[in-house]
Design a protein around this motif. Structure first.
Motif, PDB file in Angstrom:
ATOM      1  N   THR A  11     -53.533 -31.312  -4.222  1.00 32.42           N
ATOM      2  CA  THR A  11     -53.396 -29.978  -4.810  1.00 32.42           C
ATOM      3  C   THR A  11     -54.171 -29.017  -3.897  1.00 32.42           C
ATOM      4  N   THR A  12     -55.341 -28.582  -4.323  1.00 32.87           N
ATOM      5  CA  THR A  12     -56.146 -27.700  -3.465  1.00 32.87           C
ATOM      6  C   THR A  12     -57.606 -28.090  -3.601  1.00 32.87           C
ATOM      7  N   ALA A  13     -58.407 -27.655  -2.640  1.00 34.89           N
ATOM      8  CA  ALA A  13     -59.843 -27.950  -2.671  1.00 34.89           C
ATOM      9  C   ALA A  13     -60.489 -27.306  -3.893  1.00 34.89           C
ATOM     10  N   ALA A  14     -59.836 -26.279  -4.438  1.00 30.21           N
ATOM     11  CA  ALA A  14     -60.413 -25.589  -5.597  1.00 30.21           C
ATOM     12  C   ALA A  14     -60.137 -26.330  -6.900  1.00 30.21           C
ATOM     13  N   THR A  15     -59.025 -27.060  -6.940  1.00 31.60           N
ATOM     14  CA  THR A  15     -58.595 -27.625  -8.226  1.00 31.60           C
ATOM     15  C   THR A  15     -58.630 -29.141  -8.283  1.00 31.60           C
ATOM     16  N   GLY A  16     -58.435 -29.809  -7.138  1.00 29.83           N
ATOM     17  CA  GLY A  16     -58.460 -31.273  -7.114  1.00 29.83           C
ATOM     18  C   GLY A  16     -57.547 -31.892  -8.147  1.00 29.83           C
ATOM     19  N   ARG A  17     -58.076 -32.880  -8.868  1.00 29.75           N
ATOM     20  CA  ARG A  17     -57.248 -33.649  -9.795  1.00 29.75           C
ATOM     21  C   ARG A  17     -57.137 -33.014 -11.185  1.00 29.75           C
ATOM     22  N   GLU A  18     -57.774 -31.848 -11.369  1.00 26.60           N
ATOM     23  CA  GLU A  18     -57.772 -31.215 -12.699  1.00 26.60           C
ATOM     24  C   GLU A  18     -56.405 -30.646 -13.061  1.00 26.60           C
ATOM     25  N   ILE A  19     -55.564 -30.391 -12.062  1.00 25.74           N
ATOM     26  CA  ILE A  19     -54.251 -29.823 -12.376  1.00 25.74           C
ATOM     27  C   ILE A  19     -53.133 -30.768 -11.964  1.00 25.74           C
ATOM     28  N   GLY A  20     -51.931 -30.436 -12.434  1.00 28.51           N
ATOM     29  CA  GLY A  20     -50.754 -31.258 -12.170  1.00 28.51           C
ATOM     30  C   GLY A  20     -50.194 -31.733 -13.490  1.00 28.51           C
ATOM     31  N   CYS A  21     -49.076 -31.101 -13.921  1.00 25.53           N
ATOM     32  CA  CYS A  21     -48.548 -31.435 -15.242  1.00 25.53           C
ATOM     33  C   CYS A  21     -47.431 -32.464 -15.147  1.00 25.53           C
ATOM     34  N   ASN A  22     -47.041 -33.002 -16.276  1.00 20.36           N
ATOM     35  CA  ASN A  22     -45.953 -33.974 -16.361  1.00 20.36           C
ATOM     36  C   ASN A  22     -44.963 -33.509 -17.418  1.00 20.36           C
ATOM     37  N   PRO A  23     -44.052 -32.594 -17.044  1.00 16.80           N
ATOM     38  CA  PRO A  23     -43.151 -32.002 -18.042  1.00 16.80           C
ATOM     39  C   PRO A  23     -42.220 -33.026 -18.700  1.00 16.80           C
ATOM     40  N   TYR A  24     -42.041 -34.171 -18.075  1.00 12.60           N
ATOM     41  CA  TYR A  24     -41.203 -35.210 -18.694  1.00 12.60           C
ATOM     42  C   TYR A  24     -42.041 -36.367 -19.228  1.00 12.60           C
ATOM     43  N   GLY A  25     -43.347 -36.231 -19.186  1.00 12.63           N
ATOM     44  CA  GLY A  25     -44.207 -37.307 -19.667  1.00 12.63           C
ATOM     45  C   GLY A  25     -44.276 -38.445 -18.669  1.00 12.63           C
ATOM     46  N   GLN A  26     -45.068 -39.452 -19.014  1.00 12.83           N
ATOM     47  CA  GLN A  26     -45.270 -40.545 -18.055  1.00 12.83           C
ATOM     48  C   GLN A  26     -44.998 -41.916 -18.669  1.00 12.83           C
ATOM     49  N   ARG A  27     -44.224 -41.936 -19.737  1.00 13.35           N
ATOM     50  CA  ARG A  27     -43.965 -43.202 -20.409  1.00 13.35           C
ATOM     51  C   ARG A  27     -43.397 -44.242 -19.450  1.00 13.35           C
ATOM     52  N   GLU A  28     -42.520 -43.804 -18.576  1.00 12.89           N
ATOM     53  CA  GLU A  28     -41.882 -44.756 -17.652  1.00 12.89           C
ATOM     54  C   GLU A  28     -42.871 -45.327 -16.628  1.00 12.89           C
ATOM     55  N   LEU A  29     -43.882 -44.522 -16.277  1.00 16.96           N
ATOM     56  CA  LEU A  29     -44.889 -45.045 -15.344  1.00 16.96           C
ATOM     57  C   LEU A  29     -45.767 -46.086 -16.033  1.00 16.96           C
ATOM     58  N   TYR A  30     -46.083 -45.834 -17.299  1.00 10.35           N
ATOM     59  CA  TYR A  30     -46.859 -46.813 -18.075  1.00 10.35           C
ATOM     60  C   TYR A  30     -46.062 -48.107 -18.240  1.00 10.35           C
ATOM     61  N   MET A  31     -44.809 -47.975 -18.653  1.00 12.56           N
ATOM     62  CA  MET A  31     -43.992 -49.176 -18.844  1.00 12.56           C
ATOM     63  C   MET A  31     -43.789 -49.891 -17.519  1.00 12.56           C
ATOM     64  N   GLY A  32     -43.616 -49.118 -16.466  1.00 12.86           N
ATOM     65  CA  GLY A  32     -43.373 -49.696 -15.147  1.00 12.86           C
ATOM     66  C   GLY A  32     -44.517 -50.575 -14.673  1.00 12.86           C
ATOM     67  N   ILE A  33     -45.730 -50.062 -14.762  1.00  9.99           N
ATOM     68  CA  ILE A  33     -46.865 -50.857 -14.279  1.00  9.99           C
ATOM     69  C   ILE A  33     -47.082 -52.061 -15.206  1.00  9.99           C
ATOM     70  N   TYR A  34     -46.757 -51.878 -16.491  1.00  9.56           N
ATOM     71  CA  TYR A  34     -46.880 -52.999 -17.429  1.00  9.56           C
ATOM     72  C   TYR A  34     -45.914 -54.138 -17.068  1.00  9.56           C
ATOM     73  N   MET A  35     -44.690 -53.774 -16.674  1.00 11.54           N
ATOM     74  CA  MET A  35     -43.671 -54.774 -16.341  1.00 11.54           C
ATOM     75  C   MET A  35     -43.827 -55.322 -14.916  1.00 11.54           C
ATOM     76  N   ALA A  36     -44.555 -54.623 -14.077  1.00 14.20           N
ATOM     77  CA  ALA A  36     -44.536 -54.896 -12.636  1.00 14.20           C
ATOM     78  C   ALA A  36     -44.862 -56.348 -12.235  1.00 14.20           C
ATOM     79  N   PRO A  37     -45.874 -56.995 -12.841  1.00 14.43           N
ATOM     80  CA  PRO A  37     -46.138 -58.372 -12.411  1.00 14.43           C
ATOM     81  C   PRO A  37     -44.923 -59.294 -12.613  1.00 14.43           C
ATOM     82  N   MET A  38     -44.186 -59.062 -13.697  1.00 12.45           N
ATOM     83  CA  MET A  38     -42.994 -59.869 -13.959  1.00 12.45           C
ATOM     84  C   MET A  38     -41.867 -59.530 -12.987  1.00 12.45           C
ATOM     85  N   ILE A  39     -41.687 -58.245 -12.749  1.00 13.51           N
ATOM     86  CA  ILE A  39     -40.608 -57.805 -11.857  1.00 13.51           C
ATOM     87  C   ILE A  39     -40.860 -58.308 -10.426  1.00 13.51           C
TER      88      ILE A  39
END
Ligand SMILES: *Cc1c(COP(=O)(O)O)cnc(C)c1O
Length: 420
Positions: free
Chosen positions: A263-291
């Motif tokens: 992002t920027t040196a002023a904001t770092g990790r404090e910003i960055g939205c997820n307008p579609y949510g992150q459910r798929e990223l959670y499910m993805g990492i959960y399934m990953a060892p099996m996949i």
């Protein structure tokens, strides 16, 4: 086997033998899968994941709990202090490049100790014909390289020598062979390299391109002395569910620097939205060892089947694996094309298309690619690609369901048989 697909009798027989002989290796794969599945589950529990973590956020994304918890989960899974998991990373190359630009300053020297880096990274560093503008070299960063030994090992002597005689800010290691003829690096080997670097030059950082390596072994590179790693979410750790994204994991202060670069040196990790949510990223990492286990089974079966059919493979079916890529030497151009077309026509998506070799931007030879995937360009799903040049190696990777992927591999084998 069911009777939905027809194969040559001999291929069917050899495939049955191969399946039987693979069982012992499959057991080893299952053991790693069990370990990694538990590691992932524990990280979810430790971080008290709940449905609210899947909520959408908008605008600046201040206080996006889902984003912040996912970072912590990845950190735990990747054996690291901290992590940055973002759908804003457009690809693995993007995540890796953000990490490199975050750590390096004009005048610094970066060295690749695993030979020439992956194609797209050559472009980002500025050492290929096809680089754009704004490469590392454009910004006054110096690049050097140490070749792997003949046995595909890191040349520790040469590494020591370079570190003693130069001021090196960062050493890059690439865990997977990518699309090159070399072998992949084991976690053991990465550990040796990290020890060497820290002994000779404690302030030099070690970065590992972790693409294709996640969950293939029990430990990830940060467990053995690596300072920072990065990878793609449309490969192993996305579990074939994440629609896009990448991650960086490693030491806290380095992750802060990466966030400021993203992002920027002023904001770092404090910003960055997820307008579609992150459910798929959670499910993805959960399934990953099996996949990843399904992809590994597919690779092992592919190796043995083609060894039995008289082809040279790498890794061989019984050798230890450090990534999900399987290479097979085809006998000529026609076989390469037939192989890839076979994979395509047994894919769940776009099975009715026929891939043809084409002049892909950034490559000197024509390239053919088979990918009938749910996610565009996803190579954790069964895919095959090959440049049309000697030694006619086809690179096969992925397979999110071994039983389905097996049909793809058998169709490819059958297709080649029909030429002769
Ligand atoms: C896939 C890959 C990358 C990044 O590739 P993207 O296509 O940008 O996601 C980098 N290094 C290696 C070894 C890879 O396999």
């Amino acid at each position: 086997m069911g009777s939905f697909f027809e194969f040559d009798k001999n291929i069917k027989k050899v495939a049955d033998e191969a399946c039987f002989e693979c069982k012992k290796i499959f057991n080893k794969i299952e053991e790693v899968k069990e370990y990694n599945s538990q590691k992932v589950l524990k990280a979810f529990i430790n971080n008290r994941v709940s449905e609210s973590h899947f909520n959408q956020s908008t605008g600046y994304g201040y206080g996006d709990r889902g984003r912040d918890a996912l970072d912590k989960i990845f950190a735990e899974i990747m054996n690291s202090e901290d992590a940055l998991v973002r759908q804003d990373f457009a690809s693995g190359t993007h995540a890796i490049t953000v990490a490199l630009f975050a750590l390096l300053r004009p005048g610094d020297t970066v060295i690749s100790a695993s030979g020439i880096p992956y194609d797209t990274l050559q472009g980002a560093i500025g050492i290929s014909k096809n680089h754009g503008s704004g490469t590392l070299i454009d910004f006054g960063i110096k690049y050097d390289q140490i070749e792997l030994t003949e046995e595909s090992k890191i040349d520790l002597q040469a590494l020591k020598y370079k570190l003693k005689n130069n001021s090196i800010k960062l050493v890059i290691l690439q865990r997977s062979c990518g699309y090159s003829e070399r072998e992949s690096l084991s976690i053991n080997e990465i550990e040796k390299a990290c020890k060497t670097v820290k002994e000779v030059s404690p302030n030099t950082l070690v970065f590992v391109d972790n693409c294709y390596g996640e969950f293939v072994e029990k430990l990830e590179p940060c467990a053995v002395g690596t300072d920072l790693i990065a990878g793609s979410l449309i490969k192993n750790p996305g579990g074939a569910i994440a629609p896009t994204g990448g991650y960086i994991a490693g030491k806290s202060e380095l992750i802060e620097m990466c966030a400021c670069r993203l992002t920027t040196a002023a904001t770092g990790r404090e910003i960055g939205c997820n307008p579609y949510g992150q459910r798929e990223l959670y499910m993805g990492i959960y399934m990953a060892p099996m996949i990843v286990a399904e992809a590994l089974k597919t690779a092992v079966f592919t190796a043995l089947l083609f060894e039995k059919l008289g082809y040279e493979t790498s890794p061989s079916f019984s050798s230890e694996r450090h990534d999900i890529i399987q290479k097979i030497k085809m006998k000529n151009e026609q076989e390469l094309i037939k192989f890839c077309q076979g994979i395509q026509c047994a894919s769940p998506v776009d099975s009715f298309l026929t891939p043809e070799p084409w002049d892909m931007p950034g490559y000197d030879n024509k390239v053919i690619m088979a990918a009938g995937a749910f996610t565009l360009g996803s190579s954790i799903e069964l895919s095959a690609d090959a440049p049309l040049r000697e030694p006619y190696t086809v690179f096969v990777q992925g397979g999110i369901n071994f039983e389905s992927a097996k049909i793809g591999i058998l169709t490819a084998a059958n297709n080649i048989m029909n030429i002769n």
